[in-house]
Write an enzyme that holds these catalytic residues in place. Sequence first.
Site, mmCIF file in Angstrom:
data_model
loop_
_atom_site.group_PDB
_atom_site.id
_atom_site.type_symbol
_atom_site.label_atom_id
_atom_site.label_comp_id
_atom_site.label_asym_id
_atom_site.label_seq_id
_atom_site.Cartn_x
_atom_site.Cartn_y
_atom_site.Cartn_z
ATOM 1 N N HIS A 1 1.035 -1.241 -0.111
ATOM 2 C CA HIS A 1 0.219 0.029 -0.015
ATOM 3 C C HIS A 1 0.939 1.243 0.102
ATOM 4 O O HIS A 1 1.975 1.252 0.675
ATOM 5 C CB HIS A 1 -0.973 -0.039 1.294
ATOM 6 C CG HIS A 1 -1.543 1.259 1.608
ATOM 7 N ND1 HIS A 1 -2.341 1.744 0.672
ATOM 8 C CD2 HIS A 1 -1.453 2.198 2.550
ATOM 9 C CE1 HIS A 1 -2.932 3.029 1.124
ATOM 10 N NE2 HIS A 1 -2.272 3.130 2.296
ATOM 11 N N HIS B 1 1.096 4.665 1.231
ATOM 12 C CA HIS B 1 0.351 5.143 2.443
ATOM 13 C C HIS B 1 0.380 6.807 2.198
ATOM 14 O O HIS B 1 1.432 7.394 1.920
ATOM 15 C CB HIS B 1 1.070 5.170 3.684
ATOM 16 C CG HIS B 1 0.381 5.706 4.986
ATOM 17 N ND1 HIS B 1 -0.058 4.768 5.880
ATOM 18 C CD2 HIS B 1 0.358 7.074 5.135
ATOM 19 C CE1 HIS B 1 -0.648 5.544 6.672
ATOM 20 N NE2 HIS B 1 -0.421 6.734 6.351
ATOM 21 N N PHE C 1 -10.862 -3.497 13.831
ATOM 22 C CA PHE C 1 -10.832 -2.164 13.990
ATOM 23 C C PHE C 1 -10.854 -1.326 12.650
ATOM 24 O O PHE C 1 -9.639 -1.034 12.339
ATOM 25 C CB PHE C 1 -9.763 -1.593 14.962
ATOM 26 C CG PHE C 1 -10.242 -0.081 15.404
ATOM 27 C CD1 PHE C 1 -11.014 0.887 14.706
ATOM 28 C CD2 PHE C 1 -9.491 0.551 16.733
ATOM 29 C CE1 PHE C 1 -11.267 2.093 15.189
ATOM 30 C CE2 PHE C 1 -9.607 1.885 17.030
ATOM 31 C CZ PHE C 1 -10.478 2.713 16.341
ATOM 32 N N HIS D 1 -4.828 -4.037 16.046
ATOM 33 C CA HIS D 1 -5.866 -3.562 16.307
ATOM 34 C C HIS D 1 -6.723 -3.676 14.941
ATOM 35 O O HIS D 1 -8.207 -4.216 14.984
ATOM 36 C CB HIS D 1 -6.054 -2.298 16.834
ATOM 37 C CG HIS D 1 -5.434 -2.020 18.036
ATOM 38 N ND1 HIS D 1 -5.457 -0.428 18.735
ATOM 39 C CD2 HIS D 1 -4.878 -2.615 18.944
ATOM 40 C CE1 HIS D 1 -4.794 -0.888 19.920
ATOM 41 N NE2 HIS D 1 -4.428 -1.857 20.034
ATOM 42 N N HIS E 1 -6.307 6.090 10.102
ATOM 43 C CA HIS E 1 -5.934 6.401 8.895
ATOM 44 C C HIS E 1 -7.093 6.080 7.883
ATOM 45 O O HIS E 1 -7.873 5.140 7.795
ATOM 46 C CB HIS E 1 -4.784 5.572 8.561
ATOM 47 C CG HIS E 1 -4.418 5.643 7.028
ATOM 48 N ND1 HIS E 1 -4.028 6.953 6.248
ATOM 49 C CD2 HIS E 1 -3.770 4.823 6.000
ATOM 50 C CE1 HIS E 1 -3.742 6.835 5.272
ATOM 51 N NE2 HIS E 1 -3.400 5.534 4.921
ATOM 52 N N HIS F 1 -7.758 6.106 3.701
ATOM 53 C CA HIS F 1 -7.177 5.785 2.446
ATOM 54 C C HIS F 1 -8.106 6.610 1.390
ATOM 55 O O HIS F 1 -8.886 6.916 1.595
ATOM 56 C CB HIS F 1 -7.313 4.348 1.743
ATOM 57 C CG HIS F 1 -6.503 3.249 2.789
ATOM 58 N ND1 HIS F 1 -6.037 2.317 1.995
ATOM 59 C CD2 HIS F 1 -6.116 3.221 3.778
ATOM 60 C CE1 HIS F 1 -5.194 1.461 3.003
ATOM 61 N NE2 HIS F 1 -5.225 2.189 4.309
ATOM 62 N N HIS G 1 0.005 -4.393 3.344
ATOM 63 C CA HIS G 1 -1.583 -4.512 3.541
ATOM 64 C C HIS G 1 -2.202 -5.869 3.294
ATOM 65 O O HIS G 1 -3.271 -5.669 2.696
ATOM 66 C CB HIS G 1 -2.158 -3.371 3.014
ATOM 67 C CG HIS G 1 -2.947 -2.506 4.045
ATOM 68 N ND1 HIS G 1 -3.788 -2.988 4.780
ATOM 69 C CD2 HIS G 1 -2.950 -1.094 4.289
ATOM 70 C CE1 HIS G 1 -4.570 -1.984 5.467
ATOM 71 N NE2 HIS G 1 -3.821 -0.677 5.126
ATOM 72 N N HIS H 1 -9.328 2.661 9.084
ATOM 73 C CA HIS H 1 -8.859 1.864 10.026
ATOM 74 C C HIS H 1 -7.801 2.223 11.069
ATOM 75 O O HIS H 1 -7.099 3.287 10.885
ATOM 76 C CB HIS H 1 -8.147 0.540 9.259
ATOM 77 C CG HIS H 1 -7.123 0.723 8.704
ATOM 78 N ND1 HIS H 1 -5.741 0.722 9.120
ATOM 79 C CD2 HIS H 1 -6.693 1.101 7.247
ATOM 80 C CE1 HIS H 1 -5.021 1.175 8.349
ATOM 81 N NE2 HIS H 1 -5.469 1.290 7.106
ATOM 82 N N CYS H 2 -7.743 1.446 12.403
ATOM 83 C CA CYS H 2 -6.548 1.914 13.186
ATOM 84 C C CYS H 2 -5.497 1.412 12.775
ATOM 85 O O CYS H 2 -5.137 0.260 12.103
ATOM 86 C CB CYS H 2 -6.938 1.186 14.320
ATOM 87 S SG CYS H 2 -5.584 1.451 15.673
ATOM 88 N N HIS H 3 -4.482 2.253 12.696
ATOM 89 C CA HIS H 3 -3.117 1.906 12.216
ATOM 90 C C HIS H 3 -1.984 1.211 13.007
ATOM 91 O O HIS H 3 -1.002 0.836 12.830
ATOM 92 C CB HIS H 3 -2.424 3.255 11.476
ATOM 93 C CG HIS H 3 -1.830 3.006 10.219
ATOM 94 N ND1 HIS H 3 -0.620 1.778 10.078
ATOM 95 C CD2 HIS H 3 -1.879 3.479 8.913
ATOM 96 C CE1 HIS H 3 -0.284 2.051 8.475
ATOM 97 N NE2 HIS H 3 -1.052 2.944 8.268
ATOM 98 N N ILE H 4 -2.495 0.798 14.412
ATOM 99 C CA ILE H 4 -1.863 -0.275 15.295
ATOM 100 C C ILE H 4 -2.091 -1.615 14.514
ATOM 101 O O ILE H 4 -3.467 -1.972 14.537
ATOM 102 C CB ILE H 4 -2.203 -0.101 16.700
ATOM 103 C CG1 ILE H 4 -1.874 1.135 17.086
ATOM 104 C CG2 ILE H 4 -1.836 -1.199 17.375
ATOM 105 C CD1 ILE H 4 -2.378 1.609 18.416
ATOM 106 N N HIS I 1 -5.524 5.721 19.387
ATOM 107 C CA HIS I 1 -5.674 4.885 18.078
ATOM 108 C C HIS I 1 -5.473 5.892 16.944
ATOM 109 O O HIS I 1 -6.042 6.666 16.732
ATOM 110 C CB HIS I 1 -6.935 4.407 17.884
ATOM 111 C CG HIS I 1 -7.575 3.301 19.097
ATOM 112 N ND1 HIS I 1 -6.998 1.846 19.071
ATOM 113 C CD2 HIS I 1 -8.201 3.633 20.211
ATOM 114 C CE1 HIS I 1 -7.407 1.253 20.247
ATOM 115 N NE2 HIS I 1 -8.230 2.245 20.744
ATOM 116 N N HIS J 1 3.981 0.082 2.609
ATOM 117 C CA HIS J 1 4.064 -0.966 3.567
ATOM 118 C C HIS J 1 3.061 -2.037 3.150
ATOM 119 O O HIS J 1 2.473 -1.857 2.196
ATOM 120 C CB HIS J 1 3.650 -0.453 5.097
ATOM 121 C CG HIS J 1 2.180 0.289 5.234
ATOM 122 N ND1 HIS J 1 1.035 -0.453 5.119
ATOM 123 C CD2 HIS J 1 1.912 1.607 5.226
ATOM 124 C CE1 HIS J 1 0.001 0.319 5.488
ATOM 125 N NE2 HIS J 1 0.489 1.428 5.606
#
Length: 539
Positions: free
Chosen positions: A118, A120, A477, A472, A414, A416, A165, A466-469, A411, A163
Site C-alpha cells: 500500500h 500510504h 478495527f 487492532h 488512517h 485511504h 497491507h 482503520h486503526c493503524h496499530i 488509536h 508498507h
Amino acid sequence: MGHLRPIAVLACARGKSIEVTTALNRETLKAIYSYKIKAARVSRSQSYPLSQPAVLGPKTRLTIGNKVIAPDGFERSATLVDGIFPGPLITAQKGDDFAIEVVNELKDESMFKSTSVHWHGIYQNGTNYADGTSFVTQCPIAQNHSYLHTFSAPNQAGTYWYHSHYSVQYESICDGLRGPLVIYDPDDPLAHMYDVDDGTTANSSLINGRGRYAGGPMSDLAVINVEQGKRYRMRLVAMSCDPNFLFSIDGHNLTVIEADGQLTEPLPINGWITTGCAVFPIYQMRATWEGTNSAILRYRGAPNVDPTTVNTPPENQLQETDLHALIDPGAPGIPEYGKADINLNLSVTITNGTFYVNNVTFKPPTVPVLLQILSGAQEPSQLLPNGSVIVLGANKVVELTLSTTGPGGPHPIHLHGHAFDVVQSAGNKTFNYVNPVRRDVVNAGSLGQQMVIRWVTDNSGPWFLHCHIDWHLDAGFAVVMAESPSDTRAHLNQVPHDWDQLCPTFDSLSPSQLGGGGRKSYEEAASITTLLFPPSPLP
C-alpha cells in the site's frame, strides 16, 4: 557563526508527518568545544551520508523476500524489500507517473508467503485498484508472482511511505516490509526555510533501521552528519507497528512545516514532538515510547563518541490544534458541527480482544470490495463484509465523529484515498472549521474522547478507514467507505489485466504456498468465491 536550524518532516504516530526547526548559538558552541573529551565514551556507531544507500525512482521494481537481520542486536527473520531494512527510499518529482512492480519472492515457511503493498498517503484518484489493500481493493500477490502498480499523484508532494497491507499478514509491517516515499516539489513555497533536503528518514523505535533494546547489546546507532550554519529538512516517518512517540533532538528546537504530505504554517517547537512521533557537537536524537531509542546528530569535526547530552522536559510540546494548513485552509461545508451533507458517528468498543465499530467487527470479505462493486454490487446490503461497508454519495461533505471506549488507545486512524480536515482533535473541546490541520492520520484519543474530521467524496471507490496499530486492525478495527459505487467503473482508469488475475491466482494456492499463516490463511483463500472472477483469456 550562524544558527543551525534543522527542519524535519515527521510522519507521526503511525503515518503522520510534521516539520521542525532547531537553533544553536555561538555561546553553546564555545561550551561544546571546551568539554574534556577524556570523559566521553567511544562511539560504536559509524557515520554515513544522510541519504540512504538505496534510492529508487517512480518507475522501479520492489522484490519482496526474506532475510535474517538484527537491527537492534536481536536476530530474527524479516520480510524485506530488496533485502534492505527499512526498505529503499522511493523518490519522485511532483507530477511524475509511477510504475512500481512488486515481485513476491517470499520463501520462509514460518511466515506468510503472499503479500501486498500500500502507498500510504497517495490518493489513488482514478486508480483505486493500485491502492494495495488486500480484500478491499485487490487480492494479495501470491508467491512467485508480481503485480505492476501504475498510478499518478499530480497534486501531491511531501513525505509518504509504503508498507504491506495483507489482512492477517498485516504484521509484515512489523516484520520489515516498509519504506519511505518522497515526492519533491520544485516550487515548494517553504523551500526558503532549509538548505539540505536529501531524504533522511527515521522509523519507529529504530532510527534509520538501527537501535538498541533494554538489556540488549550496544548495537550501532544511526548517525546523522550535519554542518554548522546549515538548515536541514529531516523527513521522519514513524513506521512502527504500535507505539506513539515523542521525538526530540537534545539542544535543538524544531519547526513543523508539514503534516502527512500537507504543508502547514511554520510552527516553532521548543520541546518534544508527539509522533502517534559531552558537551561537544554531538547530540542525542530520541524517540520515546514505553522506552527510549536514539540516534546521533554529529557535527562535522566532532569526535567519534556517543553523546552524553541530557533530555530536558519540553517547554511547549506540540499540540495538534496548533497546526494549521498552509494551502487553501478551511474545512469544507457549513462551519458548524453536524451541518455537513453526511454526518457519521462511529463508536469503537472492545470485547475480549476484538474491536467493534458500531457493534460490527471487520472481517476480510470473501472477495475484494472493489471487485464486488465492479461486478454490480452498489447497496450496503449487497456489499461484504456485512455492516462494515458504508456507502457515501458523490461530491458530498462528510463529517465523521469517532469515539473509543476500552483500552488500547490512543488509536491512530488512517483514511485511504483522501486527506481530511481535523475540525476537533481528541481531548480538545473546541472546533476549528476556519484553519484546521489537514492530514491522513489522526489521533482518536483514549477512553471518553472523540475526534471529528471532514472531507469531500470526490474520489469514487472503496477506501479503508482503520486503526493503524497492526494488531487492532487484525482484531477488527476497520470499516470501508464506499464512495459513489455507481460511479466507480466510470471514474477508474482502465483496470489492468494483471489485477483481474490476482484473485484466481490467490484462490488456487495450496496451504504450503500460503506459508506460516497456518490454517487461517488457507481458509481465507479457500473461502473466496469464484463467482465474480473474470473469465480467463482465450489462448
